[in-house]
Design a protein around this motif. Structure first.
Motif, PDB file in Angstrom:
ATOM      1  N   LYS A   1     -16.713  10.630  31.077  1.00 13.68           N
ATOM      2  CA  LYS A   1     -17.254  11.604  32.044  1.00 13.68           C
ATOM      3  C   LYS A   1     -18.629  11.955  31.972  1.00 13.68           C
ATOM      4  O   LYS A   1     -18.962  12.425  30.724  1.00 13.68           O
ATOM      5  CB  LYS A   1     -16.069  12.936  31.826  1.00 13.68           C
ATOM      6  CG  LYS A   1     -16.381  13.910  32.920  1.00 13.68           C
ATOM      7  CD  LYS A   1     -15.495  15.177  32.630  1.00 13.68           C
ATOM      8  CE  LYS A   1     -14.080  14.923  33.085  1.00 13.68           C
ATOM      9  NZ  LYS A   1     -13.609  15.485  33.956  1.00 13.68           N
ATOM     10  N   ARG A   2     -19.382  11.944  32.928  1.00 15.88           N
ATOM     11  CA  ARG A   2     -20.630  12.377  32.988  1.00 15.88           C
ATOM     12  C   ARG A   2     -20.926  13.630  33.579  1.00 15.88           C
ATOM     13  O   ARG A   2     -20.310  13.745  34.710  1.00 15.88           O
ATOM     14  CB  ARG A   2     -21.491  11.167  33.549  1.00 15.88           C
ATOM     15  CG  ARG A   2     -21.890  10.083  32.737  1.00 15.88           C
ATOM     16  CD  ARG A   2     -22.995   9.089  33.578  1.00 15.88           C
ATOM     17  NE  ARG A   2     -24.009   9.783  33.805  1.00 15.88           N
ATOM     18  CZ  ARG A   2     -24.753   9.454  34.618  1.00 15.88           C
ATOM     19  NH1 ARG A   2     -24.512   8.503  35.785  1.00 15.88           N
ATOM     20  NH2 ARG A   2     -26.160   9.951  34.901  1.00 15.88           N
ATOM     21  N   VAL A   3     -21.476  14.544  32.998  1.00 18.30           N
ATOM     22  CA  VAL A   3     -21.775  15.941  33.592  1.00 18.30           C
ATOM     23  C   VAL A   3     -23.431  15.953  33.500  1.00 18.30           C
ATOM     24  O   VAL A   3     -23.948  15.923  32.359  1.00 18.30           O
ATOM     25  CB  VAL A   3     -21.032  17.075  32.778  1.00 18.30           C
ATOM     26  CG1 VAL A   3     -21.693  18.492  33.390  1.00 18.30           C
ATOM     27  CG2 VAL A   3     -19.723  16.853  32.663  1.00 18.30           C
ATOM     28  N   ILE A   4     -24.037  15.943  34.493  1.00 20.72           N
ATOM     29  CA  ILE A   4     -25.527  16.367  34.639  1.00 20.72           C
ATOM     30  C   ILE A   4     -25.876  17.719  34.961  1.00 20.72           C
ATOM     31  O   ILE A   4     -25.562  18.195  36.021  1.00 20.72           O
ATOM     32  CB  ILE A   4     -26.024  15.140  35.630  1.00 20.72           C
ATOM     33  CG1 ILE A   4     -25.662  13.650  35.236  1.00 20.72           C
ATOM     34  CG2 ILE A   4     -27.615  15.273  35.906  1.00 20.72           C
ATOM     35  CD1 ILE A   4     -24.596  13.181  35.697  1.00 20.72           C
ATOM     36  N   LEU A   5     -26.745  18.107  34.407  1.00 18.52           N
ATOM     37  CA  LEU A   5     -26.974  19.704  34.510  1.00 18.52           C
ATOM     38  C   LEU A   5     -28.463  19.655  34.861  1.00 18.52           C
ATOM     39  O   LEU A   5     -29.274  18.917  34.474  1.00 18.52           O
ATOM     40  CB  LEU A   5     -27.072  20.493  33.150  1.00 18.52           C
ATOM     41  CG  LEU A   5     -25.639  20.528  32.527  1.00 18.52           C
ATOM     42  CD1 LEU A   5     -26.006  21.287  31.083  1.00 18.52           C
ATOM     43  CD2 LEU A   5     -24.566  20.891  32.994  1.00 18.52           C
ATOM     44  N   ILE A   6     -28.878  20.450  36.064  1.00 20.43           N
ATOM     45  CA  ILE A   6     -30.098  20.492  36.609  1.00 20.43           C
ATOM     46  C   ILE A   6     -30.422  22.045  36.835  1.00 20.43           C
ATOM     47  O   ILE A   6     -29.757  22.793  37.413  1.00 20.43           O
ATOM     48  CB  ILE A   6     -30.016  19.547  38.065  1.00 20.43           C
ATOM     49  CG1 ILE A   6     -29.618  18.254  37.950  1.00 20.43           C
ATOM     50  CG2 ILE A   6     -31.071  19.924  38.793  1.00 20.43           C
ATOM     51  CD1 ILE A   6     -29.389  17.696  38.969  1.00 20.43           C
ATOM     52  N   ALA A   7     -31.541  22.251  36.341  1.00 24.25           N
ATOM     53  CA  ALA A   7     -32.159  23.730  36.445  1.00 24.25           C
ATOM     54  C   ALA A   7     -32.955  23.517  37.849  1.00 24.25           C
ATOM     55  O   ALA A   7     -33.939  23.003  38.078  1.00 24.25           O
ATOM     56  CB  ALA A   7     -32.992  23.995  35.411  1.00 24.25           C
ATOM     57  N   MET A   8     -32.601  24.531  38.727  1.00 22.31           N
ATOM     58  CA  MET A   8     -33.155  24.380  40.047  1.00 22.31           C
ATOM     59  C   MET A   8     -34.528  25.065  40.378  1.00 22.31           C
ATOM     60  O   MET A   8     -35.166  24.783  41.014  1.00 22.31           O
ATOM     61  CB  MET A   8     -31.907  24.868  41.274  1.00 22.31           C
ATOM     62  CG  MET A   8     -30.765  23.968  41.233  1.00 22.31           C
ATOM     63  SD  MET A   8     -31.355  22.308  41.714  1.00 22.31           S
ATOM     64  CE  MET A   8     -31.653  22.317  43.545  1.00 22.31           C
ATOM     65  N   ALA A   9     -34.772  26.126  39.532  1.00 23.30           N
ATOM     66  CA  ALA A   9     -35.876  27.078  39.606  1.00 23.30           C
ATOM     67  C   ALA A   9     -37.289  26.198  39.627  1.00 23.30           C
ATOM     68  O   ALA A   9     -38.027  26.220  40.564  1.00 23.30           O
ATOM     69  CB  ALA A   9     -35.826  28.033  38.823  1.00 23.30           C
ATOM     70  N   PRO A  10     -37.245  25.285  38.538  1.00 25.05           N
ATOM     71  CA  PRO A  10     -38.766  24.447  38.561  1.00 25.05           C
ATOM     72  C   PRO A  10     -38.693  23.399  39.179  1.00 25.05           C
ATOM     73  O   PRO A  10     -39.671  22.682  39.061  1.00 25.05           O
ATOM     74  CB  PRO A  10     -38.783  24.334  36.990  1.00 25.05           C
ATOM     75  CG  PRO A  10     -37.310  24.164  36.360  1.00 25.05           C
ATOM     76  CD  PRO A  10     -36.622  25.120  37.282  1.00 25.05           C
TER      77      PRO A  10
END
Length: 179
Positions: free
Chosen positions: A49-58
């Protein structure tokens, strides 16, 4: 020149049983043709299982669109309070059109970031979001993109997911941060 075909053969003590099984061998809902082959996973490859986290502000809009195209998530979970895709270089309609083109399921999994402290991510106080819990822990989708408000939430959320997945996941997992 004669074509040589190798194949697997069922060996059973009862020849009638062998014939009956050979007649019912199917792949999906169709019978195998004589020339087709079955493939077996002999290398012990495990589903992950791959979980990709993305910070959207920058993030710039064009980079976000590149990430969607390269990752091709099956599920996109938005943990932000306000759904905003008006990033420079893209628009809300363009982002949702891209999700539709790769058949990604988009869901709002709101987390009240302004009410939480670091201890809330480290201690077992129940799920941060029921939708998030269901989509990541209960479903067996293998490529999940999680949209976070900004970079300061990445570490906290990663530790929360590691703890949750280690107690309830039935498969291996990998948590990545996309930049």
């Amino acid at each position: 020149m004669k074509k040589i075909l190798s194949h697997l053969r069922l060996v059973a003590s009862d020849p009638a049983l062998t014939r009956a099984v050979q007649e019912r061998v199917t792949v999906g809902k169709r019978k195998l043709k004589f020339e087709e082959q079955l493939s077996f996973n002999l290398e012990g490859e495990v589903q992950e299982k791959r979980v990709i986290l993305i910070a959207m502000a920058p993030l710039h809009g064009r980079r976000f669109m590149e990430l969607i195209a390269s990752i091709k998530p099956k599920v996109v979970l938005d943990t932000r309070h306000a759904i905003r895709f008006d990033l420079p270089g893209t628009s809300r309609s363009y982002v949702f059109a891209r999700f539709a083109s790769i058949h990604a399921y988009y869901a709002k999994a709101h987390i009240p970031w302004h009410e939480l402290r670091a201890a809330d991510f480290m201690l077992e106080r129940g799920p941060l979001s029921n939708r998030l819990h269901h989509e990541i822990l209960e479903r067996e989708e293998d490529c999940i993109m999680v949209l976070l408000p900004d970079a300061e939430h990445l570490g906290l959320f990663r530790s929360y997911l590691n703890r949750q997945l280690s107690t309830s996941s039935k498969m291996d997992w990998r948590i990545e941060e996309a930049v």
